[in-house]
Design an enzyme around this catalytic site. Structure first.
Site, PDB file in Angstrom:
ATOM      1  N   HIS A 126      29.518 -30.079 -24.212  1.00  0.00           N
ATOM      2  CA  HIS A 126      30.873 -28.890 -24.515  1.00  0.00           C
ATOM      3  C   HIS A 126      31.371 -28.610 -23.206  1.00  0.00           C
ATOM      4  O   HIS A 126      30.671 -28.785 -22.055  1.00  0.00           O
ATOM      5  CB  HIS A 126      30.334 -27.793 -25.182  1.00  0.00           C
ATOM      6  N   CYS A 127      32.591 -28.185 -23.124  1.00  0.00           N
ATOM      7  CA  CYS A 127      33.242 -27.525 -22.165  1.00  0.00           C
ATOM      8  C   CYS A 127      33.513 -26.190 -22.358  1.00  0.00           C
ATOM      9  O   CYS A 127      32.834 -25.686 -23.369  1.00  0.00           O
ATOM     10  CB  CYS A 127      34.518 -28.339 -21.499  1.00  0.00           C
ATOM     11  N   ILE A 128      34.539 -25.570 -21.783  1.00  0.00           N
ATOM     12  CA  ILE A 128      34.702 -24.292 -22.120  1.00  0.00           C
ATOM     13  C   ILE A 128      35.289 -23.823 -23.816  1.00  0.00           C
ATOM     14  O   ILE A 128      34.844 -22.875 -24.237  1.00  0.00           O
ATOM     15  CB  ILE A 128      35.881 -23.619 -21.085  1.00  0.00           C
ATOM     16  N   ARG A 174      35.687 -26.792 -26.117  1.00  0.00           N
ATOM     17  CA  ARG A 174      35.539 -27.838 -27.013  1.00  0.00           C
ATOM     18  C   ARG A 174      34.151 -28.489 -27.144  1.00  0.00           C
ATOM     19  O   ARG A 174      33.387 -28.714 -26.172  1.00  0.00           O
ATOM     20  CB  ARG A 174      36.421 -29.112 -26.483  1.00  0.00           C
TER      21      ARG A 174
END
Length: 149
Positions: free
Chosen positions: A26-28, A30
């Site tokens: 995951h990113c910030i 998504r």
């Protein structure tokens, strides 16, 4: 918390189940997934899940927009699927490997030309300024008719 668990279960079902997942990170905002078979994803139903704000495919990754609560959703996703946690870079690399030859070529050309776009734009602007400033008579309309000297 129980509602989030149910939503994560729905997400897993709608992306084709645990067996369709190769890796996840995951990113910030998504949840980034590498899926074995993209055709198993039910996009329309997935976007109806409460915690899902949108979905898209980019760079060989199936991305589910969750928002700022994505770390909690990711932790629950990992618990329910048993998928090994992966770094964003490793998932990006896996996604690139799944791209077709044409997509890889376009990416290569983009990697080459995108960094030099500012230089090309600056050169074009300077050429335009040069052409305007070097026009005959732009500052002194009679400069080239030096009569009486």
């Amino acid at each position: 918390m129980a509602d989030m668990k149910g939503d994560v279960t729905k997400i897993i079902e709608l992306i084709g189940g645990k067996d369709n997942i190769e890796s996840a990170t995951h990113c910030i905002t998504r949840l980034r997934l590498i899926l074995k078979d993209q055709s198993k994803v039910n996009d329309k139903e997935l976007e109806k899940v409460d915690i899902v704000q949108g979905t898209f495919l980019a760079g060989g990754q199936f991305q589910i927009v969750i928002g700022p609560s994505v770390p909690k959703v990711y932790d629950e996703f990992i618990k329910q699927t048993g998928v090994q946690e992966a770094s964003v870079e490793s998932v990006k690399q896996e996604g690139r490997n799944k791209q077709g030859a044409l997509q890889r070529l376009v990416r290569l050309l983009g990697d080459i030309f995108i960094p030099i776009i500012p230089a090309i734009v600056a050169a074009g602007l300077l050429m335009g300024i040069n052409n305007v400033l070097s026009n005959k008579g732009i500052f002194y309309p009679n400069a080239y008719r030096m009569e009486g000297c």
